[in-house]
Design a protein around this motif. Structure first.
Motif, short mmCIF file in Angstrom:
data_model
loop_
_atom_site.label_atom_id
_atom_site.label_comp_id
_atom_site.label_asym_id
_atom_site.label_seq_id
_atom_site.Cartn_x
_atom_site.Cartn_y
_atom_site.Cartn_z
N ASP A 297 0.82 -1.21 0.00
CA ASP A 297 0.00 0.00 0.00
C ASP A 297 0.86 1.27 0.00
O ASP A 297 0.40 2.34 -0.37
N PHE A 298 2.12 1.14 0.44
CA PHE A 298 3.02 2.29 0.50
C PHE A 298 3.79 2.50 -0.80
O PHE A 298 4.47 3.52 -0.96
N ASN B 229 -5.12 8.29 1.10
CA ASN B 229 -4.06 8.59 0.14
C ASN B 229 -2.94 9.40 0.76
O ASN B 229 -2.21 10.10 0.06
N LYS B 230 -2.79 9.33 2.07
CA LYS B 230 -1.75 10.07 2.77
C LYS B 230 -0.95 9.17 3.68
O LYS B 230 -1.47 8.20 4.25
N ILE B 231 0.31 9.50 3.81
CA ILE B 231 1.18 8.89 4.81
C ILE B 231 1.31 9.94 5.90
O ILE B 231 1.67 11.08 5.62
N TRP C 299 5.11 9.83 -3.70
CA TRP C 299 4.43 10.64 -2.69
C TRP C 299 5.04 12.03 -2.66
O TRP C 299 6.25 12.19 -2.73
N ARG D 53 -0.16 10.84 -1.87
CA ARG D 53 0.12 10.04 -3.06
C ARG D 53 0.00 10.91 -4.31
O ARG D 53 -0.91 11.70 -4.44
N THR E 172 2.00 5.96 9.25
CA THR E 172 0.92 5.05 8.91
C THR E 172 0.22 5.58 7.67
O THR E 172 0.37 6.75 7.30
N LEU E 173 -0.54 4.73 7.06
CA LEU E 173 -1.28 5.10 5.86
C LEU E 173 -2.69 5.48 6.27
O LEU E 173 -3.35 4.74 6.99
#
Length: 127
Positions: free
Chosen positions: A28-29, A102-104, A33, A121, A98-99
């Motif tokens: 997922d990562f 659509n953002k870390i 980004w 993302r 963490t996810l």
């Protein structure tokens, strides 16, 4: 008594419609980004992360807006948390995130203290 029966029925129906959220996956990562961090020193406030998988292991780099690149090291994904380290100007910066959609989101442990960290993302254009 009727109120309790109605409440119990609604509770059972509501829980039957809820889906369990499956645990995240390191994949997922993967991708590109974009980040902006107004709390970081000026030349490190904007840039891109590229996270990929090589031989079943996560790898990546950060490219700052001025073109300066650093490799992401010791990348570990466990319990839905991504952790990695970068070396900047002789300092080790540990980042954990963490996810969230659509953002870390997370924090960077710097010599000056913890700074919030967030990246979004980058959508790929389809030709």
């Amino acid at each position: 008594m009727n109120k309790y029966l109605i409440f119990l029925t609604l509770a059972v129906l509501t829980t039957s419609f809820l889906k369990a959220v499956p645990p995240g996956d390191k994949k997922d990562f993967l991708g590109d980004w974009r980040f902006e961090n107004p709390y970081a020193p000026e030349s490190y406030q904007k840039g891109f992360l590229l996270i990929e998988e090589k031989e079943n292991t996560l790898a990546g780099e950060i490219k700052f807006a001025d073109g300066y690149k650093v490799l992401m090291r010791d990348i570990v994904y466990a319990e839905d948390v991504l952790r990695f380290m970068i070396n900047v100007e002789g300092y080790s910066i540990n980042i954990k995130a963490t996810l969230e959609g659509n953002k870390i989101k997370g924090s960077a442990a710097t010599p000056d203290g913890n700074l919030p960290f967030e990246a979004e993302r980058v959508k790929k254009e389809v030709n």
